[in-house]
Design a protein around this motif. Structure first.
Motif, PDB file in Angstrom:
ATOM      1  N   LEU A 395       0.831  -1.202   0.000  1.00  0.00           N
ATOM      2  CA  LEU A 395       0.000   0.000   0.000  1.00  0.00           C
ATOM      3  C   LEU A 395       0.867   1.254   0.000  1.00  0.00           C
ATOM      4  O   LEU A 395       0.580   2.237  -0.697  1.00  0.00           O
ATOM      5  CB  LEU A 395      -0.927   0.002   1.216  1.00  0.00           C
ATOM      6  N   ILE A 396       1.940   1.228   0.781  1.00  0.00           N
ATOM      7  CA  ILE A 396       2.843   2.372   0.858  1.00  0.00           C
ATOM      8  C   ILE A 396       3.495   2.630  -0.496  1.00  0.00           C
ATOM      9  O   ILE A 396       3.603   3.781  -0.940  1.00  0.00           O
ATOM     10  CB  ILE A 396       3.894   2.130   1.958  1.00  0.00           C
ATOM     11  N   GLN A 397       3.926   1.577  -1.162  1.00  0.00           N
ATOM     12  CA  GLN A 397       4.543   1.749  -2.477  1.00  0.00           C
ATOM     13  C   GLN A 397       3.591   2.443  -3.443  1.00  0.00           C
ATOM     14  O   GLN A 397       3.974   3.353  -4.182  1.00  0.00           O
ATOM     15  CB  GLN A 397       4.956   0.392  -3.047  1.00  0.00           C
ATOM     16  N   ARG A 398       2.344   2.031  -3.432  1.00  0.00           N
ATOM     17  CA  ARG A 398       1.360   2.602  -4.345  1.00  0.00           C
ATOM     18  C   ARG A 398       1.174   4.094  -4.061  1.00  0.00           C
ATOM     19  O   ARG A 398       1.108   4.911  -4.986  1.00  0.00           O
ATOM     20  CB  ARG A 398       0.046   1.850  -4.198  1.00  0.00           C
ATOM     21  N   ASP A 399       1.090   4.449  -2.782  1.00  0.00           N
ATOM     22  CA  ASP A 399       0.907   5.858  -2.416  1.00  0.00           C
ATOM     23  C   ASP A 399       2.120   6.701  -2.807  1.00  0.00           C
ATOM     24  O   ASP A 399       1.981   7.827  -3.287  1.00  0.00           O
ATOM     25  CB  ASP A 399       0.659   5.979  -0.908  1.00  0.00           C
ATOM     26  N   ILE A 400       3.312   6.168  -2.579  1.00  0.00           N
ATOM     27  CA  ILE A 400       4.534   6.896  -2.919  1.00  0.00           C
ATOM     28  C   ILE A 400       4.617   7.124  -4.417  1.00  0.00           C
ATOM     29  O   ILE A 400       4.885   8.235  -4.885  1.00  0.00           O
ATOM     30  CB  ILE A 400       5.767   6.124  -2.412  1.00  0.00           C
ATOM     31  N   GLU A 401       4.353   6.080  -5.188  1.00  0.00           N
ATOM     32  CA  GLU A 401       4.451   6.202  -6.642  1.00  0.00           C
ATOM     33  C   GLU A 401       3.392   7.143  -7.207  1.00  0.00           C
ATOM     34  O   GLU A 401       3.677   7.948  -8.106  1.00  0.00           O
ATOM     35  CB  GLU A 401       4.346   4.817  -7.282  1.00  0.00           C
ATOM     36  N   ASP A 402       2.172   7.049  -6.688  1.00  0.00           N
ATOM     37  CA  ASP A 402       1.107   7.930  -7.183  1.00  0.00           C
ATOM     38  C   ASP A 402       1.431   9.395  -6.907  1.00  0.00           C
ATOM     39  O   ASP A 402       1.265  10.259  -7.777  1.00  0.00           O
ATOM     40  CB  ASP A 402      -0.225   7.559  -6.529  1.00  0.00           C
ATOM     41  N   THR A 403       1.902   9.672  -5.711  1.00  0.00           N
ATOM     42  CA  THR A 403       2.179  11.062  -5.343  1.00  0.00           C
ATOM     43  C   THR A 403       3.404  11.601  -6.072  1.00  0.00           C
ATOM     44  O   THR A 403       3.394  12.739  -6.560  1.00  0.00           O
ATOM     45  CB  THR A 403       2.403  11.175  -3.823  1.00  0.00           C
ATOM     46  N   TRP A 404       4.464  10.805  -6.171  1.00  0.00           N
ATOM     47  CA  TRP A 404       5.661  11.248  -6.905  1.00  0.00           C
ATOM     48  C   TRP A 404       5.313  11.516  -8.371  1.00  0.00           C
ATOM     49  O   TRP A 404       5.799  12.472  -8.977  1.00  0.00           O
ATOM     50  CB  TRP A 404       6.754  10.199  -6.793  1.00  0.00           C
ATOM     51  N   GLY A 405       4.435  10.690  -8.922  1.00  0.00           N
ATOM     52  CA  GLY A 405       3.997  10.897 -10.294  1.00  0.00           C
ATOM     53  C   GLY A 405       3.273  12.213 -10.476  1.00  0.00           C
ATOM     54  O   GLY A 405       3.438  12.892 -11.506  1.00  0.00           O
ATOM     55  N   GLN A 406       2.475  12.595  -9.496  1.00  0.00           N
ATOM     56  CA  GLN A 406       1.777  13.886  -9.567  1.00  0.00           C
ATOM     57  C   GLN A 406       2.754  15.049  -9.501  1.00  0.00           C
ATOM     58  O   GLN A 406       2.576  16.069 -10.176  1.00  0.00           O
ATOM     59  CB  GLN A 406       0.761  13.990  -8.418  1.00  0.00           C
ATOM     60  N   ILE A 407       3.814  14.878  -8.714  1.00  0.00           N
ATOM     61  CA  ILE A 407       4.843  15.922  -8.636  1.00  0.00           C
ATOM     62  C   ILE A 407       5.562  16.047  -9.974  1.00  0.00           C
ATOM     63  O   ILE A 407       5.770  17.146 -10.489  1.00  0.00           O
ATOM     64  CB  ILE A 407       5.844  15.590  -7.507  1.00  0.00           C
TER      65      ILE A 407
END
Length: 429
Positions: A395-407
């Protein structure tokens, strides 16, 4: 032992060649069911990966003709998806004797009580394992014990691994009149070279992506930051150093030194063609680069640094399931993987991971037909940081990747985005 979305896309986590021998032709498929006497294994593998693993399985079968191995691949595009799939299968009653688990999922599976402790099997096979542990990097052994168990029991043997370094096309740098990267390269050197190469050749410099292992962690770690504290108890995504790393990578996108994030492109082919100067990778790009007869074009150096050298590290673990009624046979497969012969066999095939054994990593069988600087992948164990992966790591990986992608896409500013990432990760610690 590697992830990591780009490891799998476009043969990214490595691809290996040639089909398996008829002896275990069923290993690469999922159509035929395993019998109750089979030793069953599931692993993450694309079609190309399946071809390499099948060769390894064939060799194991040759060495152990009394053990019939039935291996089932899961061709998903990242470790989080793989762990979700396997968890769903297990909940639905599917049973395996062995499963492949990268570092990102070790605590996830161990914390659920799904794994068979290896301590007694290790004691019964002490001599061959002592030989392996004496040859493996001490950090790898230490980290496996520190992060591979929530209760002090042994569930994994430290396996082959991947760190992150910078692969670069020598010809692109020469064409632009830019000196090749060195082991002491800095972020400033990286940015300066990228601007010059873009201006003089039109090539992209580096593909900024949101993959946790590949695109996020190297930048954080080389700036003295991370997503979590060393004990994986406290998120640290919004530290000033982490925000600065996000700002730097966003700048690469804004200056068009990177292809637009989120698109579909084959970084390895672009790099071979001279349309991309650098990309991040561990050992897995080697098969793709070899297939394109481009090994001599590339070099490998440590990741450019801001505060100091840094790299994530993850290793391959294959635990025995608690539900298995064949733990002794399953352990024979684990012994084969960590043996000098097994490790060298996989390395010679062009395996997508760095050998755990130093003797194999130093061997010509591993280093031949590889880019200059390949030894930097093993050397990175001296300063690497284990990819943070607590029990809810998927779950943490998914959140990190989604947010970094938005940045990267410019949909949120780096400071605001890293604050959101902090909040999301904190919710799953």
């Amino acid at each position: 032992m590697v992830t990591r979305r780009d490891l799998l896309r476009a043969s990214g986590f490595g691809a290996i060649a040639l089909a398996a021998a008829p002896l275990i032709a069923a290993c690469g498929g999922t159509d035929s069911a395993a019998s109750s006497s089979d030793l069953t294994l599931t692993y993450l593998g694309t079609a190309d990966q399946q071809q390499v693993w099948n060769k390894l399985f064939t060799e194991f079968q040759r060495k152990n003709p009394d053990i019939k191995l039935k291996a089932t691949p899961s061709p998903v595009d990242n470790w989080a998806a793989y762990f979700d799939k396997i968890s769903t299968q297990l909940a639905g009653g599917v049973r395996y004797d062995l499963i492949q688990v990268a570092t990102e999922g070790m605590q996830l599976f161990a914390s659920k009580g799904l794994l068979h402790p290896l301590d007694d099997l290790v004691k019964a096979n002490q001599a061959p394992l002592d030989d392996f542990l004496a040859d493996a990097h001490p950090n790898l052994v230490k980290w496996n014990k520190q992060y591979g168990s929530p209760d002090g029991k042994t569930y994994f043997l430290p396996g082959d691994f991947n760190t992150m370094c910078l692969w670069f096309n020598k010809e692109v740098f020469q064409k632009a009149g830019v000196e090749a990267p060195t082991n002491e390269w800095t972020w400033d050197d990286f940015l300066k070279a990228g601007r010059t190469i873009k201006q003089k050749t039109g090539a992209f410099f580096y593909p900024a992506t949101a993959e946790y292992f590949i695109g996020v962690m190297p930048w954080l770690l080389t700036n003295g930051a991370s997503t979590m504290s060393e004990d994986w108890k406290t998120p640290t995504c919004d530290s000033p150093a982490a925000i600065e790393a996000a700002e730097f990578v966003r700048q690469l996108v804004a200056e068009k030194l990177s292809p637009p994030p989120g698109g579909s492109f084959d970084r390895f082919t672009l790099a071979v063609q001279g349309k991309l100067a650098t990309f991040g990778g561990g050992r897995w790009p080697i098969v793709n680069i070899r297939q394109q007869n481009a090994v001599d074009k590339f070099g490998i150096v440590p990741w450019p640094k801001k505060v100091g050298q840094g790299s994530p590290v993850g290793w391959n673990g294959i635990p025995i399931m608690k539900s298995s009624n064949k733990p002794e046979k399953a352990f024979e497969f684990l012994k084969f993987l960590v043996s000098a012969e097994g490790d060298a066999f996989f390395a010679k095939l062009g395996g997508t991971v760095v050998p755990a054994r130093k003797s194999v990593a130093d061997s010509q069988g591993y280093l031949d037909d590889s880019p200059t600087g390949t030894e930097n992948l093993y050397a990175a164990l001296d300063y690497a940081t284990v990819i943070p992966a607590p029990p809810k790591g998927n779950l943490i990986q998914r959140d990190i990747e989604d947010t970094w992608g938005q940045i990267l896409a410019g949909n949120t500013d780096p400071a605001g985005g890293m604050k959101k990432m902090q909040e999301k990760v904190a919710a799953n610690v």
